[in-house]
Design a protein around this motif. Structure first.
Motif, PDB file in Angstrom:
ATOM      1  N   PRO A 189       0.825  -1.221   0.000  1.00 27.33           N
ATOM      2  CA  PRO A 189       0.000   0.000   0.000  1.00 27.33           C
ATOM      3  C   PRO A 189       0.857   1.269   0.000  1.00 27.33           C
ATOM      4  N   CYS A 191       1.177   3.770   1.940  1.00 29.29           N
ATOM      5  CA  CYS A 191       1.813   4.138   3.216  1.00 29.29           C
ATOM      6  C   CYS A 191       3.109   3.349   3.411  1.00 29.29           C
ATOM      7  N   CYS A 204      -5.591   1.083   9.428  1.00 31.02           N
ATOM      8  CA  CYS A 204      -5.554   2.374   8.717  1.00 31.02           C
ATOM      9  C   CYS A 204      -5.924   3.542   9.634  1.00 31.02           C
ATOM     10  N   MET A 227      -2.937   4.429  11.458  1.00 31.00           N
ATOM     11  CA  MET A 227      -1.920   4.988  10.550  1.00 31.00           C
ATOM     12  C   MET A 227      -2.247   6.451  10.277  1.00 31.00           C
ATOM     13  N   CYS A 284      -0.536   7.642   6.863  1.00 31.84           N
ATOM     14  CA  CYS A 284      -1.352   7.233   5.713  1.00 31.84           C
ATOM     15  C   CYS A 284      -0.984   8.084   4.489  1.00 31.84           C
ATOM     16  N   ARG A 285      -0.948   7.416   3.322  1.00 32.65           N
ATOM     17  CA  ARG A 285      -0.630   8.162   2.092  1.00 32.65           C
ATOM     18  C   ARG A 285      -1.685   7.890   1.028  1.00 32.65           C
ATOM     19  N   ASP A 286      -2.909   7.701   1.452  1.00 30.85           N
ATOM     20  CA  ASP A 286      -3.984   7.445   0.482  1.00 30.85           C
ATOM     21  C   ASP A 286      -4.280   8.727  -0.298  1.00 30.85           C
ATOM     22  N   CYS A 323      -7.119   3.488  -1.937  1.00 33.16           N
ATOM     23  CA  CYS A 323      -7.463   2.649  -0.778  1.00 33.16           C
ATOM     24  C   CYS A 323      -8.958   2.638  -0.464  1.00 33.16           C
TER      25      CYS A 323
END
Ligand code: SF4
Length: 353
Positions: free
Chosen positions: A234, A236, A309, A312, A318-320, A325
């Motif tokens: 993912p 992140c 998540c 996170m 988180c880097r969505d 995601c």
């Protein structure tokens, strides 16, 4: 504290100090397992273990005979402990702790407090009044810290209200901490070999459990060690991985999230250690110790899961981008979903060509 567990309580909480005392008084001997009654105890112990294997939760059904129910718990410990499989031990300990938690949720606060102090020796008291409404309990911070169920902002001591070294807690928190205490207690018991003079009566049951467990273990291990490659990581984790490889200093929670993720998808301690070599403050001994701890090879012997998540996000990891995601609640869910989709695509490609 003037509270006496009823026999039904002993059946609900067979790990409790009171239940252990009661079992001693019953003087149930290994010879007794060879009787019809002993077979009933073994049968119920087997059902406990099998429910943990197949459904992950032990149903709170009481055997009509509460003594059978109570005795079946130490018997189950004996059977699982003898198999000596750490994955099975963890699965069983979690299932028993969930069963206890289900009961505790409907228990009186007095009983919750009694179990916490009498069985686990926690320094816990009722909080009569004060400015923070709803916080019914005060727990000594060390007892709190050693039973935190997950690494998340909600459980961080710095995010809790402290009064004279005691953490203020609501009922739900205490139940969750107790669930963790039950799990740790069972894992400790299972890590110690129990001596038995004549083991023959247990062998057929151990064989049955091994058979049942082997079917699930194969599935779990296959699932855990399928390597879908970095393309399935993912955003992140990719971000943390790239930052680590580039020698950037990432925060402790980021290192934990990355190491836990990699270990959970089947990377070895050495493989994870190699990734951290480029960290500016890398120390082989310290890093190995920490990774082994996360892998469950040290300390409590519990393998840690990566953060979900929600956590996170609160740690800023988180880097969505709002598209990648969708409906993802856990980085591992992303990995397996993406990996399976990739595998299907490859099969489809082969079929067409
Ligand atoms: S939504 Fe979850 S999996 Fe996706 S980047 Fe954020 S933390 Fe990672």
């Amino acid at each position: 504290m003037d509270l006496i567990f009823t026999k039904e309580d002993l059946a609900k909480y067979p790990f409790s100090k009171d239940a252990r005392k009661y079992v001693k008084e019953l003087k149930f001997d290994y010879k007794d397992f060879k009787t019809r009654y002993g077979e009933e105890v073994l049968e119920r112990a087997y059902l406990r273990i099998n429910a943990a294997i197949e459904r992950r939760v032990i149903p709170p059904i009481f055997d009509e005979d509460l003594d059978v129910e109570i005795l079946s718990f130490p018997t189950a410990l004996l059977l699982v402990g003898n198999i000596g499989d750490s994955l099975l031990s963890t699965r069983y300990a979690i299932a028993e702790s969930k069963r206890a938690s289900l009961f505790l949720r409907n228990e009186s606060s007095e009983k919750i407090l009694y179990l916490a102090s009498n069985t686990f020796g926690w320094k816990i008291i009722f909080r009569k009044n004060g400015k923070f409404q709803g916080y019914t309990f005060r727990l000594f911070f060390r007892d709190y810290l050693s039973h935190i169920p997950e690494h998340s902002p909600a459980w961080k001591l710095s995010n809790r209200i402290l009064e004279n070294g005691e953490v203020l807690l609501i009922r739900h928190d205490v139940v969750r901490l107790l669930e963790e205490a039950v799990k740790i207690y069972i894992l400790n018991r299972l890590s110690k070999k129990m001596k038995v003079d004549d083991f023959s009566v247990f062998l057929p049951w151990i064989e049955k459990i091994r058979n049942s467990w082997s079917k699930y273990k194969v599935k779990i291990e296959k699932w855990k060690t399928l390597d879908y490659g970095e393309e399935a990581y993912p955003p992140c984790i990719i971000n943390l991985l790239n930052a680590t490889k580039a020698g950037k200093n990432i925060p402790h929670v980021g290192r934990f999230a990355l190491a836990a993720f990699l270990l959970n998808i089947g990377k070895t301690v050495d493989e994870v250690l190699d990734i951290f070599r480029s960290s500016p403050d890398f120390s082989e001994n310290i890093a190995r110790y920490q990774i082994e701890h996360i892998a469950g090879l040290r300390g409590s012997r519990i393998r840690y899961s990566p953060f979900k998540c929600e956590n996170m996000k609160s740690y800023g990891l988180c880097r969505d981008d709002g598209k990648s995601c969708k409906n993802i609640k856990h980085p591992l869910q992303y990995y397996y979903r993406k990996g399976i989709a990739k595998k299907r695509k490859n099969v489809e490609k082969k079929r067409i060509s």
